[in-house]
Structures are given as C-alpha cells and as structure tokens.
Design a protein around this motif. Structure first.
Motif: not given
Length: 185
Positions: A77-106
């Motif tokens: 779906g594409r309506t508020v009631e039917t959408t079934a997706l999770a998407a993020t778009l983010s910006l980072w200073t470097d590869l290592d910081s993003a990797f660390d945030a994704v693959y550690t902790g919560l």
C-alpha cells in the motif's frame, strides 16, 4: 569534503497502521533507535517529514530530501492505512561512523530482530553513496542506488559497507569490517 549518504528500505509484514502489539513494538524500538543514532559521532541528519506525522510517507513534505519514492519492487500500500514499509535516508561524515552506528548497540539489536517485522526479499535493504559537501541526498537518489545495486551490483555510486568505495571512487572498506561482519544473523 564529501559526506556519506545511506538509504535503507524494508517491506514490513503488516501495515504501519496495524494496531497489533508487534507493530507498536517496531515503532517503539524504531523511535529509540532514531534517538540513539541521532547522538552518534559522525551523524549529520536524516530525512524527516515536516510536522513529523507518524506513518505519513507518500505525499508528505520532506523538504530538501525531495519527494518520497520507493523501489519498483515495492508492491504493498501507499496510503496511511496500507503502507507497509520502513525507509530511512541519512547523512554521515564518513563510512566508519555510519557502519559503527548501524552494527552496534540498539540498532544492532533491532537488526537481529528484523525477521519479526520485515518480509524476506531478494533485494538489497540498504545502499551507500557519496555526496558533495552542502548537497542533500534525495529519496530518488536512494531508490536509484538501491535499484542499481540490485540490478547491476556495487559501483562507486551504489555500494554496501562490505564492498565500499572512497569518495574518489577507489575501493575501500570501513575499518571495523572483517569477513562477513555486515551480515547480521
């Protein structure tokens, strides 16, 4: 100095508006993950809906991040009631910081539970690429990169942490990456 853009996309087992405990759990964990990642060294920002209305993706005002779009393979779906997706778009200073945030902790804990919430697909669920200083990546950039990664494999404009490129296009890898370390069990 170039900055790293990171787009993630997953198809949820049930719509975002689903009132079940599993959906509430996904939201609760997601909100906690966003708070934690927002404090991570190297994090610069992420696409957010103006007004922050929960569940509103299509047709929302995303400002400089552009119109919200999804990969061609998304068929729910594409309506508020039917959408079934999770998407993020983010910006980072470097590869290592993003990797660390994704693959550690919560966030790592949430990744370990992804099969509780997401459909298993044969498509990549994230893509990285470099943007110029002052440039804001768009949803369309993320979708184009993810589709390129699926259809043609890695390239300097569409790569993963495990098979990555430096801003000049030379192959590189995040310092913390060892064999298969970006594969979460």
């Amino acid at each position: 100095m170039p900055r790293l853009a990171l787009y993630t996309f997953g198809v949820l087992q049930s719509p975002l508006a689903d009132p079940t405990p599993r959906t509430h759990e996904f939201y609760d964990i997601g909100e906690a993950v966003y708070r934690k990642i927002g404090q991570h060294p190297g994090y610069l920002g992420r696409a957010e809906v103006a007004g922050g209305e929960r569940g509103l993706l299509f047709g929302a005002d995303w400002g400089a991040w552009g119109e919200f779009v999804v990969p061609t393979w998304y068929g729910k779906g594409r309506t508020v009631e039917t959408t079934a997706l999770a998407a993020t778009l983010s910006l980072w200073t470097d590869l290592d910081s993003a990797f660390d945030a994704v693959y550690t902790g919560l966030h790592r804990e949430a990744l370990n539970r992804r099969h509780d919430w997401f459909d298993r697909t044969r498509h990549p669920n994230y893509v990285c690429w470099w943007v110029s200083d002052g440039e804001t990546p768009t949803w369309q950039d993320g979708v184009s990169g993810l589709e390129h990664l699926h259809d043609h494999g890695i390239a300097p404009h569409a790569f993963t942490f495990h098979h990555s490129f430096a801003p000049d296009g030379a192959p590189t890898r995040a310092e913390a990456i060892g064999p298969k370390s970006d594969r979460v069990r």
